[in-house]
Design a protein around this motif. Structure first.
Motif, PDB file in Angstrom:
ATOM      1  N   ASP A 171      12.167   7.844   5.317  1.00  0.00           N
ATOM      2  CA  ASP A 171      13.554   7.613   4.928  1.00  0.00           C
ATOM      3  C   ASP A 171      14.361   8.883   5.173  1.00  0.00           C
ATOM      4  OD1 ASP A 171      15.964   7.029   3.818  1.00  0.00           O
ATOM      5  OD2 ASP A 171      15.234   6.670   1.787  1.00  0.00           O
ATOM      6  N   ALA A 172      15.098   8.920   6.258  1.00  0.00           N
ATOM      7  CA  ALA A 172      15.939  10.073   6.581  1.00  0.00           C
ATOM      8  C   ALA A 172      17.359   9.900   6.072  1.00  0.00           C
ATOM      9  CB  ALA A 172      15.958  10.293   8.100  1.00  0.00           C
ATOM     10  N   LYS A 173      17.781   8.678   5.818  1.00  0.00           N
ATOM     11  CA  LYS A 173      19.181   8.434   5.483  1.00  0.00           C
ATOM     12  C   LYS A 173      19.529   8.787   4.041  1.00  0.00           C
ATOM     13  CE  LYS A 173      20.028   4.867   8.966  1.00  0.00           C
ATOM     14  NZ  LYS A 173      20.451   3.476   9.236  1.00  0.00           N
ATOM     15  N   SER A 174      18.617   8.507   3.107  1.00  0.00           N
ATOM     16  CA  SER A 174      18.920   8.769   1.699  1.00  0.00           C
ATOM     17  C   SER A 174      19.159  10.247   1.415  1.00  0.00           C
ATOM     18  CB  SER A 174      17.811   8.210   0.802  1.00  0.00           C
ATOM     19  OG  SER A 174      17.758   6.805   0.893  1.00  0.00           O
ATOM     20  N   PRO A 175      18.236  11.154   1.812  1.00  0.00           N
ATOM     21  CA  PRO A 175      18.522  12.576   1.574  1.00  0.00           C
ATOM     22  C   PRO A 175      19.750  13.066   2.322  1.00  0.00           C
ATOM     23  CG  PRO A 175      16.524  12.312   2.893  1.00  0.00           C
ATOM     24  CD  PRO A 175      16.897  10.972   2.392  1.00  0.00           C
ATOM     25  N   THR A 176      20.034  12.466   3.474  1.00  0.00           N
ATOM     26  CA  THR A 176      21.228  12.849   4.232  1.00  0.00           C
ATOM     27  C   THR A 176      22.493  12.443   3.486  1.00  0.00           C
ATOM     28  OG1 THR A 176      20.081  12.682   6.353  1.00  0.00           O
ATOM     29  CG2 THR A 176      22.479  12.526   6.396  1.00  0.00           C
ATOM     30  N   LEU A 177      22.480  11.272   2.872  1.00  0.00           N
ATOM     31  CA  LEU A 177      23.629  10.824   2.086  1.00  0.00           C
ATOM     32  C   LEU A 177      23.888  11.785   0.928  1.00  0.00           C
ATOM     33  CD1 LEU A 177      25.795   8.748   1.271  1.00  0.00           C
ATOM     34  CD2 LEU A 177      23.987   7.519   0.009  1.00  0.00           C
ATOM     35  N   VAL A 178      22.829  12.150   0.210  1.00  0.00           N
ATOM     36  CA  VAL A 178      22.971  13.078  -0.908  1.00  0.00           C
ATOM     37  C   VAL A 178      23.527  14.415  -0.422  1.00  0.00           C
ATOM     38  CG1 VAL A 178      21.759  14.337  -2.729  1.00  0.00           C
ATOM     39  CG2 VAL A 178      21.109  11.980  -2.194  1.00  0.00           C
ATOM     40  N   LEU A 179      22.974  14.909   0.677  1.00  0.00           N
ATOM     41  CA  LEU A 179      23.403  16.193   1.221  1.00  0.00           C
ATOM     42  C   LEU A 179      24.855  16.149   1.685  1.00  0.00           C
ATOM     43  CD1 LEU A 179      22.677  19.068   2.050  1.00  0.00           C
ATOM     44  CD2 LEU A 179      21.838  18.146   4.224  1.00  0.00           C
ATOM     45  N   ALA A 180      25.230  15.065   2.341  1.00  0.00           N
ATOM     46  CA  ALA A 180      26.602  14.942   2.852  1.00  0.00           C
ATOM     47  C   ALA A 180      27.614  14.943   1.703  1.00  0.00           C
ATOM     48  CB  ALA A 180      26.737  13.669   3.677  1.00  0.00           C
ATOM     49  N   VAL A 181      27.337  14.169   0.659  1.00  0.00           N
ATOM     50  CA  VAL A 181      28.270  14.102  -0.462  1.00  0.00           C
ATOM     51  C   VAL A 181      28.359  15.452  -1.175  1.00  0.00           C
ATOM     52  CG1 VAL A 181      28.701  13.041  -2.715  1.00  0.00           C
ATOM     53  CG2 VAL A 181      27.958  11.623  -0.787  1.00  0.00           C
ATOM     54  N   SER A 182      27.206  16.088  -1.404  1.00  0.00           N
ATOM     55  CA  SER A 182      27.221  17.377  -2.097  1.00  0.00           C
ATOM     56  C   SER A 182      27.890  18.456  -1.252  1.00  0.00           C
ATOM     57  CB  SER A 182      25.792  17.813  -2.461  1.00  0.00           C
ATOM     58  OG  SER A 182      25.019  18.049  -1.307  1.00  0.00           O
ATOM     59  N   SER A 183      27.760  18.371   0.072  1.00  0.00           N
ATOM     60  CA  SER A 183      28.391  19.349   0.954  1.00  0.00           C
ATOM     61  C   SER A 183      29.903  19.194   0.964  1.00  0.00           C
ATOM     62  CB  SER A 183      27.835  19.215   2.380  1.00  0.00           C
ATOM     63  OG  SER A 183      26.457  19.499   2.422  1.00  0.00           O
ATOM     64  N   VAL A 184      30.377  17.954   1.018  1.00  0.00           N
ATOM     65  CA  VAL A 184      31.828  17.714   0.947  1.00  0.00           C
ATOM     66  C   VAL A 184      32.366  18.211  -0.393  1.00  0.00           C
ATOM     67  CG1 VAL A 184      33.607  15.938   0.847  1.00  0.00           C
ATOM     68  CG2 VAL A 184      31.791  15.786   2.559  1.00  0.00           C
ATOM     69  N   LEU A 185      31.632  17.952  -1.473  1.00  0.00           N
ATOM     70  CA  LEU A 185      32.019  18.448  -2.794  1.00  0.00           C
ATOM     71  C   LEU A 185      32.067  19.976  -2.802  1.00  0.00           C
ATOM     72  CD1 LEU A 185      32.635  17.992  -5.794  1.00  0.00           C
ATOM     73  CD2 LEU A 185      30.154  17.928  -6.199  1.00  0.00           C
ATOM     74  N   ASN A 186      31.087  20.591  -2.139  1.00  0.00           N
ATOM     75  CA  ASN A 186      31.051  22.053  -2.049  1.00  0.00           C
ATOM     76  C   ASN A 186      32.305  22.592  -1.370  1.00  0.00           C
ATOM     77  OD1 ASN A 186      30.361  24.794  -1.640  1.00  0.00           O
ATOM     78  ND2 ASN A 186      28.227  24.291  -1.340  1.00  0.00           N
ATOM     79  N   ILE A 187      32.715  21.951  -0.271  1.00  0.00           N
ATOM     80  CA  ILE A 187      33.919  22.383   0.457  1.00  0.00           C
ATOM     81  C   ILE A 187      35.161  22.251  -0.417  1.00  0.00           C
ATOM     82  CG2 ILE A 187      35.424  21.818   2.411  1.00  0.00           C
ATOM     83  CD1 ILE A 187      32.856  21.032   3.949  1.00  0.00           C
ATOM     84  N   ILE A 188      35.268  21.125  -1.134  1.00  0.00           N
ATOM     85  CA  ILE A 188      36.418  20.918  -2.021  1.00  0.00           C
ATOM     86  C   ILE A 188      36.442  21.984  -3.113  1.00  0.00           C
ATOM     87  CG2 ILE A 188      37.455  19.357  -3.717  1.00  0.00           C
ATOM     88  CD1 ILE A 188      36.315  17.035  -2.026  1.00  0.00           C
ATOM     89  N   LEU A 189      35.273  22.257  -3.704  1.00  0.00           N
ATOM     90  CA  LEU A 189      35.195  23.268  -4.754  1.00  0.00           C
ATOM     91  C   LEU A 189      35.496  24.660  -4.216  1.00  0.00           C
ATOM     92  CD1 LEU A 189      32.037  21.982  -6.667  1.00  0.00           C
ATOM     93  CD2 LEU A 189      34.399  22.018  -7.512  1.00  0.00           C
ATOM     94  N   ASP A 190      35.087  24.939  -2.954  1.00  0.00           N
ATOM     95  CA  ASP A 190      35.458  26.208  -2.322  1.00  0.00           C
ATOM     96  C   ASP A 190      36.972  26.403  -2.361  1.00  0.00           C
ATOM     97  OD1 ASP A 190      33.164  27.574  -1.574  1.00  0.00           O
ATOM     98  OD2 ASP A 190      32.917  26.442   0.277  1.00  0.00           O
TER      99      ASP A 190
END
Length: 453
Positions: free
Chosen positions: A171-190
């Motif tokens: 399953d490559a998609k599930s960890p990618t989804l988590v990473l993508a959402v957390s990364s976008v959140l990281n950019i917003i918080l930056d």
């Protein structure tokens, strides 16, 4: 293993059947997307700090701190590799009970290791920066960034261990989804913490900590839901599973650690050329990280592919996978080398407007670009051997062939020539040596390893 069980435990792709290169690409693309998002937010960190905090802050975040963080990533990624290999082989072999116990064991290992590493990092930050000859004018920012970042290390380890587990299941998609959402959140918080609250480098680090804590909780809940759907019973950590994970994970972590230590020592030499060179090298590191993102992500995909097929006893498919993945790695590398040569200037302008710094960075990038092909086969061969459970050979080759050669070059060749270009050559020289050692090992022993257990 019955089909209903497989469907419940594995949401995406079975890598033991069908076209090898198509299976690899389908599995690789979600991983690459996730790694791209992760690299993007790392670049945004640098862009925010460089443009809105200053050149010294950029040097702090992208220089010595970055090298230490890469060391940490290597350590817990090594443990995640151990979990990935063991789980992919058990999944391929259809050993359900051992698989569930290994998943629980891996998460416990990740949590304990993350807590220990985070605490050690917080305590040792000033001393580590002093040992690495961090520039005095960036010391305060470097300490703030690394200490705040260290509070999020347990969450980072838990997420990465969970991601290794899911990838081992195909399953490559599930960890990618988590990473993508957390990364976008990281950019917003930056943007919020740096621009709105003027928190500087501490805000950039805090953004990462918050985003990674959310990712870790999400990953844990995702695994729990998957196990309940598969009707896992009598789940508990297991001594044998712990030994298997550590047998593969610790040498992989050691390999990454020594590799990172060599890079840290290289950073010490870079620091001796002044803060402007350090800043240009830091920005080049962000550009250069795009290649390492692609090739290391591809290595994860290859390891999982090999692990599932090796566990299923499909050794002919394992040998074919080596050939096809090596060709694909060469192709990726050639394309990247051309792109970095052509667009180096535009890439550097994203991070800083200082003309002298940009010119220095472009020279670094274009001088380096032709040498990437020397590394192309190393990651693939190492990934194939890891997938079969063979960890000694890639560890010895990477530690001796890359780290040993690199240290020898730094302490003898660089002082002799005394130029920054001679310092840059430390990388391609070590790659050529390691490539030769991997090829020699494969011809002498590796082919037999791929034919049977």
């Amino acid at each position: 293993m019955n089909k209903v069980y497989k469907k419940k435990i594995q949401k995406e792709i079975n890598l033991t059947d069908g076209s090898i290169w198509k299976s690899l690409i389908v599995f690789f693309i979600p991983l690459l997307f996730g790694s791209f998002i992760q690299t993007l937010y790392s670049m945004v960190d640098a862009m925010m700090v460089g443009r809105f905090v200053g050149e010294r802050a950029l040097s702090a975040v992208g220089g010595t701190d970055y090298m230490i963080i890469v060391l940490y990533i290597g350590l817990y990624s090594g443990l995640a590799t151990g979990a990935n290999v063991v789980i992919s082989q058990l999944f391929g072999a259809g050993e359900r009970k051992k698989l569930f116990r290994t998943i629980d064991t891996a998460m416990v290992i990740g949590l304990i290791f993350g807590l220990l590493l985070g605490a050690a990092s917080i305590a040792a930050t000033p001393r580590m920066l002093e040992i690495m000859n961090n520039p005095a004018d960036t010391m305060t920012d470097s300490i703030i960034y690394l200490r705040v970042y260290s509070f999020g290390i347990p969450a980072l380890v838990v997420y990465n261990m969970g991601a290794g587990i899911l990838r081992g299941l195909g399953d490559a998609k599930s960890p990618t989804l988590v990473l993508a959402v957390s990364s976008v959140l990281n950019i917003i918080l930056d943007a919020v913490l740096i621009l709105l609250f003027s928190m500087g480098v501490g805000g950039a680090a805090a953004a990462t900590v918050i985003a990674q804590c959310i990712a870790a909780v999400w990953m844990f809940c995702m695994l729990e839901k998957r196990m309940k759907a598969a009707e896992a019973r009598k789940r508990r950590p297991d001594g044998y599973a712990c030994r298997r994970i550590l047998q593969i994970g610790l040498p992989a972590a050691l390999q990454s650690m020594t590799y990172s230590v060599a890079n840290i020592i290289t950073q010490v030499f870079v620091n001796g050329f002044g803060s402007r060179t350090v800043a240009a090298w830091a920005v080049f590191g962000k550009v250069d990280s795009v290649y390492w993102m692609v090739v290391s992500t591809f290595g994860i995909a290859v390891t999982t592919l090999i692990g599932q097929n090796y566990g299923a006893g499909k050794y002919d498919r394992v040998k074919k996978s080596l050939k096809q993945s090596t060709f694909m790695s060469l192709l990726f590398t050639a394309v990247f080398a051309v792109l970095i040569w052509v667009f180096a200037r535009q890439m550097f302008y994203l991070f800083n407007n200082n003309e002298e710094l940009v010119e220095l960075g472009v020279w670094m990038a274009r001088s380096f670009a032709p040498f990437y092909l020397a590394y192309a086969g190393i990651e693939t061969m190492s990934a194939v051997l890891r997938g079969t459970g063979e960890i000694t050979a890639p560890t010895v080759i990477m530690v001796g062939g890359i780290c040993g050669v690199r240290l020898a070059w730094l302490f003898y060749a660089v002082p002799y020539f005394g130029t920054f270009y001679s310092l840059m050559l430390v990388y391609p020289v070590s790659w050529v040596v390691a490539e030769g050692l991997f090829l020699g090992y494969y011809l002498l022993r590796g082919r037999k390893k791929l034919e049977r257990r």
